[in-house]
Scaffold this motif. Structure first.
Motif, short mmCIF file in Angstrom:
data_model
loop_
_atom_site.label_atom_id
_atom_site.label_comp_id
_atom_site.label_asym_id
_atom_site.label_seq_id
_atom_site.Cartn_x
_atom_site.Cartn_y
_atom_site.Cartn_z
N ARG A 43 -69.23 -54.13 36.52
CA ARG A 43 -68.29 -54.58 35.48
C ARG A 43 -67.73 -53.38 34.74
O ARG A 43 -68.35 -52.31 34.69
CB ARG A 43 -68.99 -55.51 34.47
CG ARG A 43 -69.36 -56.87 35.05
CD ARG A 43 -69.98 -57.78 34.00
NE ARG A 43 -70.26 -59.11 34.53
CZ ARG A 43 -69.39 -60.09 34.60
NH1 ARG A 43 -68.17 -59.93 34.11
NH2 ARG A 43 -69.73 -61.26 35.11
N LYS A 44 -66.55 -53.58 34.14
CA LYS A 44 -65.91 -52.54 33.34
C LYS A 44 -66.60 -52.43 31.99
O LYS A 44 -66.87 -53.44 31.33
CB LYS A 44 -64.43 -52.86 33.16
CG LYS A 44 -63.66 -52.93 34.48
CD LYS A 44 -62.23 -53.43 34.28
CE LYS A 44 -61.51 -53.58 35.61
NZ LYS A 44 -60.15 -54.15 35.47
N LEU A 45 -66.87 -51.22 31.58
CA LEU A 45 -67.52 -51.01 30.30
C LEU A 45 -66.61 -51.38 29.14
O LEU A 45 -67.07 -51.83 28.09
CB LEU A 45 -67.96 -49.55 30.17
CG LEU A 45 -69.13 -49.14 31.08
CD1 LEU A 45 -69.33 -47.64 31.04
CD2 LEU A 45 -70.41 -49.85 30.67
N SER A 46 -65.31 -51.22 29.29
CA SER A 46 -64.38 -51.45 28.19
C SER A 46 -64.35 -52.91 27.76
O SER A 46 -64.37 -53.22 26.57
CB SER A 46 -62.98 -50.99 28.59
OG SER A 46 -62.56 -51.67 29.77
N LEU A 81 -65.32 -55.71 38.14
CA LEU A 81 -64.45 -54.67 38.70
C LEU A 81 -63.32 -55.26 39.52
O LEU A 81 -62.35 -54.56 39.82
CB LEU A 81 -65.28 -53.71 39.56
CG LEU A 81 -66.36 -52.90 38.81
CD1 LEU A 81 -67.06 -51.95 39.75
CD2 LEU A 81 -65.76 -52.16 37.62
N THR A 82 -63.43 -56.54 39.85
CA THR A 82 -62.37 -57.22 40.59
C THR A 82 -61.45 -58.02 39.68
O THR A 82 -60.57 -58.75 40.16
CB THR A 82 -62.98 -58.18 41.62
OG1 THR A 82 -63.88 -59.08 40.94
CG2 THR A 82 -63.75 -57.42 42.69
N GLY A 83 -61.61 -57.93 38.35
CA GLY A 83 -60.81 -58.73 37.43
C GLY A 83 -60.28 -57.93 36.28
O GLY A 83 -60.39 -56.69 36.23
N SER A 84 -59.72 -58.63 35.30
CA SER A 84 -59.13 -57.95 34.14
C SER A 84 -59.66 -58.46 32.81
O SER A 84 -59.43 -57.83 31.78
CB SER A 84 -57.60 -58.12 34.17
OG SER A 84 -57.25 -59.50 34.17
N GLY A 111 -62.16 -49.67 52.37
CA GLY A 111 -62.99 -50.69 52.99
C GLY A 111 -64.33 -50.92 52.34
O GLY A 111 -65.14 -51.73 52.83
N ARG A 112 -64.61 -50.24 51.22
CA ARG A 112 -65.88 -50.44 50.53
C ARG A 112 -65.81 -51.67 49.64
O ARG A 112 -64.75 -51.98 49.08
CB ARG A 112 -66.22 -49.23 49.65
CG ARG A 112 -66.48 -47.95 50.39
CD ARG A 112 -67.06 -46.90 49.44
NE ARG A 112 -66.28 -46.77 48.21
CZ ARG A 112 -66.67 -46.09 47.15
NH1 ARG A 112 -67.85 -45.50 47.14
NH2 ARG A 112 -65.90 -46.00 46.08
N LEU A 113 -66.93 -52.35 49.49
CA LEU A 113 -66.99 -53.46 48.55
C LEU A 113 -66.69 -52.95 47.15
O LEU A 113 -67.27 -51.94 46.70
CB LEU A 113 -68.37 -54.12 48.57
CG LEU A 113 -68.70 -54.97 49.79
CD1 LEU A 113 -70.20 -55.29 49.83
CD2 LEU A 113 -67.89 -56.26 49.79
N VAL A 114 -65.78 -53.62 46.44
CA VAL A 114 -65.45 -53.21 45.07
C VAL A 114 -66.67 -53.39 44.17
O VAL A 114 -67.00 -52.52 43.36
CB VAL A 114 -64.25 -54.00 44.53
CG1 VAL A 114 -63.97 -53.63 43.08
CG2 VAL A 114 -63.02 -53.76 45.40
N ILE A 115 -67.35 -54.52 44.32
CA ILE A 115 -68.62 -54.75 43.61
C ILE A 115 -69.73 -54.48 44.62
O ILE A 115 -69.93 -55.24 45.56
CB ILE A 115 -68.70 -56.17 43.05
CG1 ILE A 115 -67.56 -56.39 42.05
CG2 ILE A 115 -70.04 -56.41 42.38
CD1 ILE A 115 -67.50 -57.80 41.48
#
Length: 388
Positions: free
Chosen positions: A264-267, A272-275, A290-294
């Protein structure tokens, strides 16, 4: 009110705007007073009220061990005493026999949650399904000073003095029946700059508890409230884990490394896949390489209900800081509520213990499990259906 109205009218005649301003100040004051009154949380209800509430600003957990000779009847007497204490203290009144009555104040959002450990059920029988002490995990480094217990008090409030006073009274009334085994204090900020509730952050800087089911929803009810045995209907179980955080080595990571470990984003707490914080995780998403984002070992992935056969828990936290001479221990008191420890929490714990990326910077040093009986009515008392 009439006296104020007379002054306000006179001011309006003399200065117009001054009278309006005075009226607005009075209106603001009345709203603030109403909000303050609303901060007294009723102790009555189908469930113990703090369970579904936000984490308190200040809290203390006290585990107690039963004294020899404390039997089922004696436990019933203790629960009656504690019930009377809770009713008085949460209303801002001194408890019976209070030696410091001036410290009992209203509008502190004081709550008291009571739990029963495994030894209680050796005396009473009728143990909740799946309820037992947790096995020691591979990454655990448990210390007796923070583990086990026959009874639990979890006291929370907006005001630390109210917490200390309530604990002092409850422990004093328990003295003929049980002695304290350990105490843990913690704090949490669940309020945003605009005064609205927010999820809150642990000392790693993470938004902590985003994936929880929302209180009052069918998902929450199915996750938290037990149906059996009959005396336990409306109750739940609580796992307490004291987790030491290695902030020094965590701070050596880059921000992107920290976010990859969490998923997850610290901010904002967004995946990591969302906003946005509450966006759903896209566990299949991959980056340009090609890497998993999460990542496969990211905490958010491993703890997500979609990766755990739909199993869910309701997690809360309390940050803690403990000074020992020149050194300081920083950590998280992790609180997990669920209807069935063995069916819901244990499989999740085993999965995290096996491969959670955060294991490199966390060490669990305390562990305890308690059954939290349902709430009580004005004519009843805690655990009455079990001990009455």
């Amino acid at each position: 009110m009439l006296g104020y109205a007379g002054v306000a009218v006179a001011g309006a005649v003399a200065g117009g705007a001054g009278g309006v301003a005075a009226a607005r100040r009075a209106d603001d004051a009345s709203h603030q007073a109403a909000e303050m009154v609303a901060r007294d949380i009723s102790p009555y209800g189908e469930h113990q009220p703090a369970i579904a509430a936000l984490s308190p600003k200040h809290a203390e957990l006290v585990a107690l061990n039963l004294l020899p000779g404390t039997n089922k009847a004696a436990l019933g007497r203790l629960m009656r005493l504690w019930t009377a204490d809770i009713v008085a203290l949460t209303a801002g009144r001194p408890a019976p026999g209070d030696t410091a009555p001036e410290l009992a104040v209203p509008n502190a959002a004081l709550t008291v949650t009571v739990g029963l450990g495994a030894r209680v059920f050796a005396l009473t029988g009728s143990k909740p399904a799946g309820f037992d002490d947790l096995p020691v995990m591979r990454h655990d480094r448990l210390q007796a000073a923070w583990s086990g217990g026959d009874l639990l008090l979890l006291v929370g409030a907006d005001d630390a003095v109210s917490v200390v006073h309530a604990v002092r009274r409850l422990v004093a009334d328990a003295a003929p029946f049980a002695r304290p085994a350990w105490r843990q204090t913690g704090f949490w900020n669940g309020t945003g700059p605009d005064g609205q509730p927010v999820t809150g952050r642990n000392l790693f800087g993470q938004v902590d508890g985003t994936g929880n089911p929302a209180p009052g929803t069918p998902d929450f009810d199915a996750t938290v409230w037990a149906d059996t045995p009959d005396w336990f209907r409306g109750g739940t179980t609580l796992v307490v884990r004291r987790i030491k955080l290695n902030l020094d080595t965590w701070d050596e990571l880059t921000r992107s490394e920290q976010e990859r470990a969490v998923g997850r984003k610290l901010s904002t707490g967004a995946p990591l896949t969302g906003s946005a914080e509450h966006d759903e995780l896209d566990i299949e998403a991959r980056d340009a390489d090609g890497r998993l984002v999460i990542a496969e070992n990211a905490h958010a992935r491993l703890s997500h209900h979609s990766e755990n056969d739909g199993r869910r828990i309701f997690r809360k936290g309390l940050n803690y800081v403990q000074d020992t001479g020149p050194t300081r221990e920083n950590g998280l008191i992790f609180l997990s509520y669920q209807a069935d420890v063995a069916g819901q929490f244990l499989p999740l714990l085993a999965r995290l213990d096996a491969s959670d990326a955060l294991n490199e910077w966390t060490t669990t040093i305390g562990s305890a499990v308690f059954a939290l009986p349902p709430g009580f009515t004005e004519s009843g008392w805690l655990a009455q259906a079990l001990l009455g």
